[in-house]
Design an enzyme around this catalytic site. Structure first.
Site, PDB file in Angstrom:
ATOM      1  N   GLY A  52       0.562  -1.591   0.501  1.00 39.52           N
ATOM      2  CA  GLY A  52       0.262  -0.547  -0.170  1.00 39.52           C
ATOM      3  C   GLY A  52       1.306   0.967  -0.231  1.00 39.52           C
ATOM      4  O   GLY A  52       0.558   2.387  -0.690  1.00 39.52           O
ATOM      5  N   GLU A  53       1.662   1.378   1.134  1.00 41.44           N
ATOM      6  CA  GLU A  53       2.336   2.256   0.848  1.00 41.44           C
ATOM      7  C   GLU A  53       3.439   2.302  -0.206  1.00 41.44           C
ATOM      8  O   GLU A  53       3.696   3.537  -1.187  1.00 41.44           O
ATOM      9  CB  GLU A  53       4.013   2.037   1.986  1.00 41.44           C
ATOM     10  CG  GLU A  53       2.618   2.619   3.096  1.00 41.44           C
ATOM     11  CD  GLU A  53       2.011   1.393   3.465  1.00 41.44           C
ATOM     12  OE1 GLU A  53       1.745   1.708   4.863  1.00 41.44           O
ATOM     13  OE2 GLU A  53       2.183   0.243   3.493  1.00 41.44           O
TER      14      GLU A  53
END
Length: 407
Positions: free
Chosen positions: A53-54
């Site tokens: 996600g990051e």
């Protein structure tokens, strides 16, 4: 405090090592770090991401800097196997590694080997020894899409060590003014509001989506409700909706896709009208007759939203909801569980009445009734949520400009 931190790091390693004997993810975490060979570079830009996600959140900055400085090597590190295993071969980087365990010796060896000209961390991830080594070697360290809350350890009386990490950061590019104000309360004045780079990423994706012909055939010009990044508690609630809306089609994209998880989800669904994505190509002419599709792979979700009208985002009955913005960029009104308060975009979406938080099956049914049966309201929510994403695009340009022209 540093002694306690060092002890905690080693205890964490021992806990993961013990778990690796019966947990596949923990095993990858251990083996991946043990086997990797760090190659010497010089003057690279080092990007670190906690997980997948990051990576997607920081990707617009990575791509922009790579375009502007094609001669500069890019090194990426991940903390989690769920990021590393999926992106270890990304063409965006010259090398991809697991972040070594945060000890003074590991930090010194890693940074001396890759010799970064700058380091960019996305949103979270504060590691004392890596930050300290970068600071000691005067390597600029940037945090992008950062966001801070009063309850975080940095702002507690016992957060001295973590506050010292903040002061090792060259500059913070944060999502909101509240974060700037909080940092000032602990003597950190090197922060500016840039916004969240995820808006840039999801907007680009929504305007250039990957075509999925099998999904288009499944949709067959009917309305689709998509449940993205779901967990078992989400799925148990959602499966009760299916019989209420026989004219709609349903796509489930669970957060975890291990065989056991997929089988349990399939058991909740009516077998005669359900198929796994990995099997639908064998169904040929029958694809359009299916009513429910279970996605049993990673990487499709951000493109799946283009085929839906309403989305449910999972995780809200656990640690927190997953990415609402991927669906929002396509104009999908969203429903999610109660644990969303730490996500600014989710709070904003609820305020705009383009997202609905639910606590139980009754509230889910009411939310679904509103968004499925009231087409006027659905159109209103769709236009609101898509406009919200578009209005928040632009963080990447601000960050890249500031990094290239430091004060």
């Amino acid at each position: 405090m540093l002694l306690l931190y060092n002890i905690g790091i080693r205890l964490y390693f021992l806990a993961v090592y013990a778990a690796s004997f019966f947990n596949a993810k923990a095993k990858l975490w251990i083996i991946g770090r043990k086997r990797q060979q760090i190659k010497t570079t010089d003057g690279c830009i080092w990007f670190h991401f906690a997980s997948l996600g990051e990576f997607e959140q920081g990707r617009p900055v990575l791509e922009a800097l790579k375009d502007k400085k094609p001669e500069t090597s890019i090194v990426i590190t991940f903390f989690s196997p769920s990021g590393y295993e999926i992106r270890k071969n990304t063409p965006l980087a010259d090398a991809v590694y697991y972040l070594p365990l945060d000890t003074a010796a590991n930090a010194r060896h890693f940074i001396n080997t890759i010799k970064p000209a700058a380091a960019i961390f996305t949103k979270y991830e504060y590691w004392y020894h890596f930050f300290n080594e970068l600071h000691t070697q005067q390597v600029p360290l940037y945090i992008v899409s950062g966001i801070f809350r009063p309850g975080q350890i940095f702002f507690k009386w016992y957060g001295t060590l973590h506050r010292s990490m903040l002061k090792m950061v060259t500059h913070f590019f944060v999502q909101d003014e509240a974060s700037v104000d909080l940092l000032k309360t602990v003597g950190v004045n090197t922060a500016t509001v840039s916004g969240d780079t995820r808006f840039d990423r999801v907007w680009t994706n929504a305007n250039n989506p990957k075509s999925l012909p099998l999904i288009a055939e499944f949709k067959n010009n009917q309305k689709v409700f998509i449940a993205g990044s779901t967990w078992p508690q989400d799925e148990e609630l959602l499966t009760g909706l299916i019989s209420r809306y026989p004219d709609w089609k349903w796509i489930f994209a669970p957060h975890e896709i291990g065989e056991e998880r997929i089988v349990k989800l399939m058991d909740l669904l009516p077998s005669e009208s359900t198929a796994r994505f990995s099997q639908i190509s064998d169904l040929k002419s029958q694809i359009s007759n299916l009513n429910i599709l279970v996605i049993d792979n990673i990487g499709m979700l951000s493109s799946l939203y283009q085929y839906a009208e309403v989305a449910y985002i999972g995780g809200g009955f656990g640690r927190g909801i997953h990415n609402t913005l991927e669906a929002a960029a396509f104009g999908l009104p969203v429903i999610f569980g109660p644990n969303y308060s730490v996500f600014k975009e989710a709070r904003d979406i609820v305020h705009l009445k383009a997202g609905i938080s639910i606590d139980n099956a009754e509230q889910l049914a009411n939310a679904a009734d509103l968004l499925i049966t009231d087409t006027e309201y659905r159109d209103f929510a769709s236009s609101k949520i898509k406009a919200y994403v578009q209005q928040n695009v632009g963080a990447t340009a601000k960050i890249v400009e500031a990094i290239e022209t430091p004060n």
